[in-house]
Design an enzyme around this catalytic site. Structure first.
Site, short mmCIF file in Angstrom:
data_model
loop_
_atom_site.label_atom_id
_atom_site.label_comp_id
_atom_site.label_asym_id
_atom_site.label_seq_id
_atom_site.Cartn_x
_atom_site.Cartn_y
_atom_site.Cartn_z
CG ASN A 9 74.07 -18.56 46.60
OD1 ASN A 9 73.39 -18.70 47.61
ND2 ASN A 9 75.27 -17.99 46.62
CD1 TRP A 10 67.19 -18.88 45.48
CD2 TRP A 10 65.70 -19.17 47.13
NE1 TRP A 10 66.01 -19.28 44.92
CE2 TRP A 10 65.07 -19.47 45.90
CE3 TRP A 10 64.96 -19.30 48.31
CZ2 TRP A 10 63.75 -19.87 45.82
CZ3 TRP A 10 63.64 -19.71 48.23
CH2 TRP A 10 63.03 -19.98 47.00
CE LYS A 11 74.69 -14.40 46.11
NZ LYS A 11 75.58 -13.36 45.63
CG HIS A 32 79.52 -17.36 47.76
ND1 HIS A 32 79.65 -15.99 47.90
CD2 HIS A 32 78.76 -17.57 46.66
CE1 HIS A 32 78.97 -15.41 46.91
NE2 HIS A 32 78.43 -16.34 46.15
CD GLU A 86 77.67 -12.91 48.54
OE1 GLU A 86 76.87 -13.76 48.97
OE2 GLU A 86 77.48 -12.30 47.46
CD GLU A 129 79.69 -17.47 42.37
OE1 GLU A 129 78.60 -17.29 41.82
OE2 GLU A 129 79.85 -17.38 43.59
N GLY A 175 76.83 -9.56 41.57
CA GLY A 175 75.86 -8.51 41.89
C GLY A 175 76.14 -7.16 41.26
CB SER A 204 76.31 -10.13 36.75
OG SER A 204 76.60 -9.31 37.86
N GLY A 238 72.81 -15.99 41.39
CA GLY A 238 72.44 -15.37 42.66
C GLY A 238 71.09 -14.68 42.55
N GLY A 239 71.12 -13.34 42.42
CA GLY A 239 69.91 -12.52 42.40
C GLY A 239 68.80 -13.06 41.51
P1 13P Z 1 74.65 -12.67 41.21
O1 13P Z 1 74.10 -13.62 40.19
O2 13P Z 1 73.59 -11.95 41.98
O3 13P Z 1 75.70 -11.78 40.64
O4 13P Z 1 75.39 -13.59 42.33
C1 13P Z 1 76.27 -14.56 41.92
C2 13P Z 1 76.59 -15.40 43.11
O5 13P Z 1 77.20 -14.93 44.04
C3 13P Z 1 76.13 -16.79 43.09
O6 13P Z 1 76.75 -17.53 44.08
#
Ligand code: 13P
Length: 253
Positions: A11-13, A101, A103, A170, A176, A214, A235-236
């Site tokens: 997930n590149w966000k 998600h 977010e 999640e 994060g 994470s 994510g990251g």
């Molecule tokens: P991180 O891997 O950066 O913690 O993010 C997880 C995420 O929100 C994937 O959708």
């Protein structure tokens, strides 16, 4: 280690431009080297809407699918400034879409709205990556399982095609932050999610349930002892080909 299909979903966000295609190429090249092993893996990269069409036309990879990160709940065109609906994502070439998600939940997505988005995306024959998870306070108060139950029941209907839905657990407090749940706890949570599904929706298809929060190349091996985990939402670490590849490589070490 089981022979079940494992999902590695990025997930590149809010990250990436046309030049970021090179990240996907590098992941593709790694997949070419893996070939036979890859039969057990599914790699999906959910990128910003601006990149879906470009990546899809440039990248000819049978190993990697491109997905989107959200959509509007309205099926047809409408006066919704800045939004795109599921059919527009499909038209751009997306095969998957992340919905629910945390977010987006903090920006106002309720269980009810997420349900409408899921319906709309399923109507377009998109695959869904449906995110659920508790906040730090909910976990502290012992509410994790009841929150997950209400998120599942609030957005999923019996009539859905469960083969098209991936559940991503999640925990919000893990996204994060570098913190991950205790393995015993996670095992219990995954068992719970899978059994809730079976109980509520009387489905013979066990849902695919993946973990997000994470995940990195250093901690991924910890999850491999939990057979209920069908993969990861990353994510990251998915914004770097090296980190993403390290996760896949180290998972199998
Ligand atoms: P991180 O891997 O950066 O913690 O993010 C997880 C995420 O929100 C994937 O959708």
């Amino acid at each position: 280690m089981t022979n079940k299909l494992k999902y590695f979903i990025g997930n590149w966000k809010m990250f990436g431009d046309f030049g970021s295609l090179k990240i996907i190429y590098q992941i593709h090249r790694f997949c070419v080297g893996l070939k036979r092993r890859l039969k057990k893996n599914k790699i999906i990269l959910c990128v910003p809407t601006t990149l879906i069409y470009y990546f899809n036309t440039k990248l000819k990879s049978k190993f990697i699918s491109i997905g989107a990160q959200n959509c509007h709940s309205h099926d047809t065109y409408g006066p919704f400034t800045g939004s795109v609906n599921a059919s527009m994502l499909k038209n751009a070439g997306a095969k998957y879409v992340i919905l629910g998600h945390s977010e987006n939940r903090t920006e106002g997505d309720t269980n009810r709205l997420i349900k409408k988005k899921i319906e709309s995306a399923l109507n377009q024959k998109l695959n869904i990556i449906f995110c659920i998870g508790e906040t730090f306070e909910e976990k502290r108060d012992g509410k994790t399982l009841s929150i997950l139950k209400s998120q599942i029941k609030g957005s999923i209907k019996k009539k859905y095609d469960f083969k098209k839905i991936i559940i991503a657990y999640e925990p919000v407090w893990s996204i994060g932050t570098g913190k991950i749940p205790k393995i015993q706890e996670l095992k219990k949570t995954f068992k719970y999610i899978k059994s809730e599904f079976k109980k509520n929706f009387k489905t013979s298809t066990f849902p695919v349930v993946i973990y997000g929060g994470s995940v990195n190349g250093k901690n991924v091996h910890k999850f491999s002892s939990i057979s209920e985990i069908d993969g990861f939402l990353i994510g990251g670490a998915s914004q770097s080909s090296k980190k993403f590849i390290d996760i896949i490589r180290n998972y199998y070490k």
